[in-house]
Design a protein around this motif. Structure first.
Motif, PDB file in Angstrom:
ATOM      1  N   PRO A   1      77.760 -46.495   2.742  1.00  0.00           N
ATOM      2  CA  PRO A   1      76.359 -46.294   3.097  1.00  0.00           C
ATOM      3  C   PRO A   1      75.584 -47.605   3.066  1.00  0.00           C
ATOM      4  N   VAL A   2      74.419 -47.594   3.691  1.00  0.00           N
ATOM      5  CA  VAL A   2      73.536 -48.765   3.683  1.00  0.00           C
ATOM      6  C   VAL A   2      72.999 -48.976   2.269  1.00  0.00           C
ATOM      7  N   PRO A   3      72.515 -50.169   1.940  1.00  0.00           N
ATOM      8  CA  PRO A   3      71.909 -50.379   0.623  1.00  0.00           C
ATOM      9  C   PRO A   3      70.791 -49.363   0.366  1.00  0.00           C
ATOM     10  N   GLY A   4      70.800 -48.778  -0.784  1.00  0.00           N
ATOM     11  CA  GLY A   4      69.833 -47.740  -1.108  1.00  0.00           C
ATOM     12  C   GLY A   4      70.312 -46.333  -0.802  1.00  0.00           C
ATOM     13  N   ASN A   5      71.331 -46.220   0.069  1.00  0.00           N
ATOM     14  CA  ASN A   5      71.941 -44.920   0.372  1.00  0.00           C
ATOM     15  C   ASN A   5      70.927 -43.883   0.852  1.00  0.00           C
ATOM     16  N   GLN A   6      69.975 -44.302   1.645  1.00  0.00           N
ATOM     17  CA  GLN A   6      68.943 -43.393   2.145  1.00  0.00           C
ATOM     18  C   GLN A   6      68.804 -43.548   3.655  1.00  0.00           C
ATOM     19  N   PRO A   7      68.351 -42.457   4.337  1.00  0.00           N
ATOM     20  CA  PRO A   7      67.977 -41.143   3.805  1.00  0.00           C
ATOM     21  C   PRO A   7      69.208 -40.284   3.494  1.00  0.00           C
ATOM     22  N   CYS A   8      69.079 -39.469   2.477  1.00  0.00           N
ATOM     23  CA  CYS A   8      70.190 -38.620   2.060  1.00  0.00           C
ATOM     24  C   CYS A   8      69.624 -37.304   1.520  1.00  0.00           C
ATOM     25  N   PHE A   9      70.186 -36.198   1.987  1.00  0.00           N
ATOM     26  CA  PHE A   9      69.687 -34.882   1.574  1.00  0.00           C
ATOM     27  C   PHE A   9      70.842 -33.947   1.252  1.00  0.00           C
ATOM     28  N   GLU A  10      70.532 -32.944   0.453  1.00  0.00           N
ATOM     29  CA  GLU A  10      71.430 -31.832   0.169  1.00  0.00           C
ATOM     30  C   GLU A  10      70.847 -30.596   0.834  1.00  0.00           C
ATOM     31  N   TYR A  11      71.694 -29.825   1.521  1.00  0.00           N
ATOM     32  CA  TYR A  11      71.247 -28.622   2.219  1.00  0.00           C
ATOM     33  C   TYR A  11      71.903 -27.410   1.571  1.00  0.00           C
ATOM     34  N   ALA A  12      71.088 -26.469   1.127  1.00  0.00           N
ATOM     35  CA  ALA A  12      71.645 -25.315   0.434  1.00  0.00           C
ATOM     36  C   ALA A  12      70.650 -24.168   0.431  1.00  0.00           C
ATOM     37  N   ALA A  13      71.169 -22.954   0.612  1.00  0.00           N
ATOM     38  CA  ALA A  13      70.352 -21.761   0.380  1.00  0.00           C
ATOM     39  C   ALA A  13      70.390 -21.373  -1.093  1.00  0.00           C
ATOM     40  N   ILE A  14      71.514 -21.691  -1.750  1.00  0.00           N
ATOM     41  CA  ILE A  14      71.657 -21.487  -3.193  1.00  0.00           C
ATOM     42  C   ILE A  14      71.751 -22.875  -3.817  1.00  0.00           C
ATOM     43  N   PRO A  15      70.668 -23.376  -4.416  1.00  0.00           N
ATOM     44  CA  PRO A  15      70.626 -24.781  -4.844  1.00  0.00           C
ATOM     45  C   PRO A  15      71.277 -25.028  -6.200  1.00  0.00           C
ATOM     46  N   HIS A  16      72.517 -24.574  -6.342  1.00  0.00           N
ATOM     47  CA  HIS A  16      73.284 -24.835  -7.546  1.00  0.00           C
ATOM     48  C   HIS A  16      74.333 -25.894  -7.243  1.00  0.00           C
ATOM     49  N   THR A  17      74.588 -26.753  -8.227  1.00  0.00           N
ATOM     50  CA  THR A  17      75.670 -27.713  -8.101  1.00  0.00           C
ATOM     51  C   THR A  17      76.234 -27.972  -9.486  1.00  0.00           C
ATOM     52  N   ILE A  18      77.196 -28.864  -9.576  1.00  0.00           N
ATOM     53  CA  ILE A  18      77.836 -29.135 -10.845  1.00  0.00           C
ATOM     54  C   ILE A  18      76.848 -29.792 -11.812  1.00  0.00           C
ATOM     55  N   ARG A  19      76.778 -29.267 -13.003  1.00  0.00           N
ATOM     56  CA  ARG A  19      76.006 -29.790 -14.128  1.00  0.00           C
ATOM     57  C   ARG A  19      74.496 -29.583 -14.024  1.00  0.00           C
ATOM     58  N   HIS A  20      73.971 -29.216 -12.872  1.00  0.00           N
ATOM     59  CA  HIS A  20      72.528 -29.013 -12.794  1.00  0.00           C
ATOM     60  C   HIS A  20      72.171 -28.221 -11.538  1.00  0.00           C
TER      61      HIS A  20
END
Length: 505
Positions: A383-402
């Motif tokens: 990725p480019v420096p800063g790694n942006q723009p970056c998004f997560e897409y989810a109807a159920i916003p659960h992931t590992i640890r949080h």
């Protein structure tokens, strides 16, 4: 049609004799199975790590372009749904503890029936408040107090979770061998860490020689040079991993024996694979996720026993991935393949050794590099420096640890952002890859793009970026094509420093 899908977590390709005659673990059962089957030499990781890989299998499309670790989404069209709609009975036996944690919801419940054997890794199972009396005084890596509590519940090898999983699969075969239409998924957590294995298997690999502390079963996810772990302990944990592979191989053999005993082995399709590999000191790495997806992680075993023993003992060079399992199994059972599926059915290979599959495969961990292979080259796009723009897409916003977005709720959008569905999803800013939790700079190991020619450099030691312009141009074009064909969110082009295209959403 009967199908058995066997998934062994963290099974490295080079641990199997059919792939690595020199230096593999002792895997007589898998090696014998390979003689009855087609061994795929060009099978690659898709989404990593554990739960993303399982969503690839269940949905026939990449998880990692849209979200990290997470549950089955309400808009997902799944393998098990397709089988059940066609009248196939589905069952899963597993000790994969992540199905029972936040971010693993919905997978088991797809099946007609399911069995989950508790206790692996940090599974909050044994409810003892006090510290267990089996905590080691000295150790390398990590020790999980909860696992030490859990392991007190299996005094014998056959009581351990992965052996119980294979035993349950054998029970299913005993009870249903007369039925000619079922899908059985057998999912062993082993040989995933902790590399907990009886001493009888360790004795095959030198016992505890070289270990100067009481315990080393859970490597830290760090460079070896950033730890106090000596070479002798690295050698020990490599041998411990092989010992666990051998134990898992033994219990896999009981399943094959049961299929043969009940007279249904020959006309049953049996697929054996894994989700990802693991670093055991190679390239100075321990663990997974935080580094580039080199071959130790990404080039995977895949062995398929086709009904009737078709093409037994042959090798297949076609490029394959986990997303191909769904259409393969659906076609084998006479079920339609949904249009959302991006994988390729492998059933044509039963009668045609030259049948095409795919000419490239994408792979990656969400919010890290996006990678592509054509079977000869591997290209890791940083990725480019800063790694942006970056998004997560989810109807159920659960992931590992949080849960997703808890640090930026005022920036979350909701809308119809995914091309394949009108189901509204959350669009959540992602500033840190969800799977990376042991370092401040999550991308410190993947700041540079890398290109390797596997035909000349399978060990991936010589980076061709800036040296082989034609190969680099070819792989960048293949990456762009893959992002378009797999409906990657539009910002992936920006995040990877690629010129956007109009038909990317």
């Amino acid at each position: 049609m009967r199908t058995v899908l066997v998934l062994m977590d963290t099974l490295r390709r080079d641990a199997l004799g059919c792939y690595n005659p020199e230096g593999a673990a002792q895997t007589p059962c898998l090696d014998a199975f390979a003689q009855d089957s087609v061994v795929f030499d060009n099978h690659w990781i898709g989404s990593a790590p554990c739960m993303p890989a399982r969503r690839d299998i269940m949905c026939g499309r990449y998880n990692f372009l849209e979200r990290p670790w997470g549950p089955v989404e309400p808009f997902d069209v799944t393998l098990v749904d397709g089988l059940r709609a066609g009248g196939t009975y589905t069952h899963i036996a597993t000790d994969h503890c992540h199905y029972a944690r936040t971010g693993g919801e919905g997978y088991l419940q797809l099946f007609n029936t399911w069995e989950l054997f508790r206790g692996q890794e940090g599974d909050p199972w044994v409810s003892r408040i006090d510290e267990p009396n089996n905590m080691p005084e000295t150790f390398y890596g990590r020790v999980r107090e909860q696992y030490q509590k859990n392991r007190g519940r299996w005094p014998r090898e056959e009581d351990m979770p992965s052996p119980r999983t294979f035993r349950a699969a054998c029970d299913f075969i005993d009870e249903n061998a007369q039925d000619d239409d079922f899908f059985l998924m057998v999912e062993a957590f082993d040989p995933h860490e902790p590399f907990d294995v009886p001493d009888t298997y360790m004795e095959l690999y030198g016992g505890s020689d070289g270990l100067d502390r009481d315990y080393f079963e859970i490597p830290p996810y760090k460079r070896v040079s950033d730890t106090d772990i000596p070479d002798s302990a690295v050698d020990y944990v490599q041998r411990r991993y092989k010992a666990l592979v051998t134990m898992t191989d033994h219990w896999f053999g009981t399943l094959v024996d049961k299929l043969k005993e009940r007279g249904i082995y020959e006309d049953t399709m049996v697929l054996v694979t894994t989700d990802h590999g693991y670093f055991l000191g190679e390239r100075d790495y321990l663990g997974k996720n935080y580094m580039h997806l080199y071959n130790e992680l990404a080039h995977l075993p895949f062995i398929v026993h086709f009904p009737g023993g078709a093409r037994a003992g042959e090798r297949a060079g076609q490029l394959t991935q986990a997303i191909d399992i769904m259409p393969t199994v659906l076609e084998a059972h006479g079920c339609p393949v949904p249009p959302e599926v991006c994988g390729a059915s492998l059933m044509p290979l039963v009668t045609d050794a030259e049948a095409p599959t795919r000419d490239y495969g994408l792979f990656g961990v969400h919010a890290m590099t996006v990678n592509v292979t054509d079977g000869r080259y591997t290209y890791f796009r940083a990725p480019v420096p800063g790694n942006q723009p970056c998004f997560e897409y989810a109807a159920i916003p659960h992931t590992i640890r949080h849960k997703m977005g808890t640090e930026c709720p005022d920036e979350i959008e909701c809308g119809r952002f995914l091309a394949r569905t009108n189901y509204p999803v959350y669009k959540i800013p992602c500033r840190k890859p969800a799977n990376i939790d042991q370092r401040e700079d999550c991308l410190e190991e993947v700041h540079d793009s890398l290109l390797f020619d596997l035909a000349e450099d399978y060990g991936q030691t010589h980076n061709l970026v800036g040296e082989d312009a034609a190969a680099e141009e070819h792989m960048v074009a293949l990456l762009r094509r893959g992002l378009i064909e797999h409906e990657a969110p539009r910002e992936q082009f920006d995040r990877l420093g690629l010129e956007p295209v109009e038909d990317a959403r």
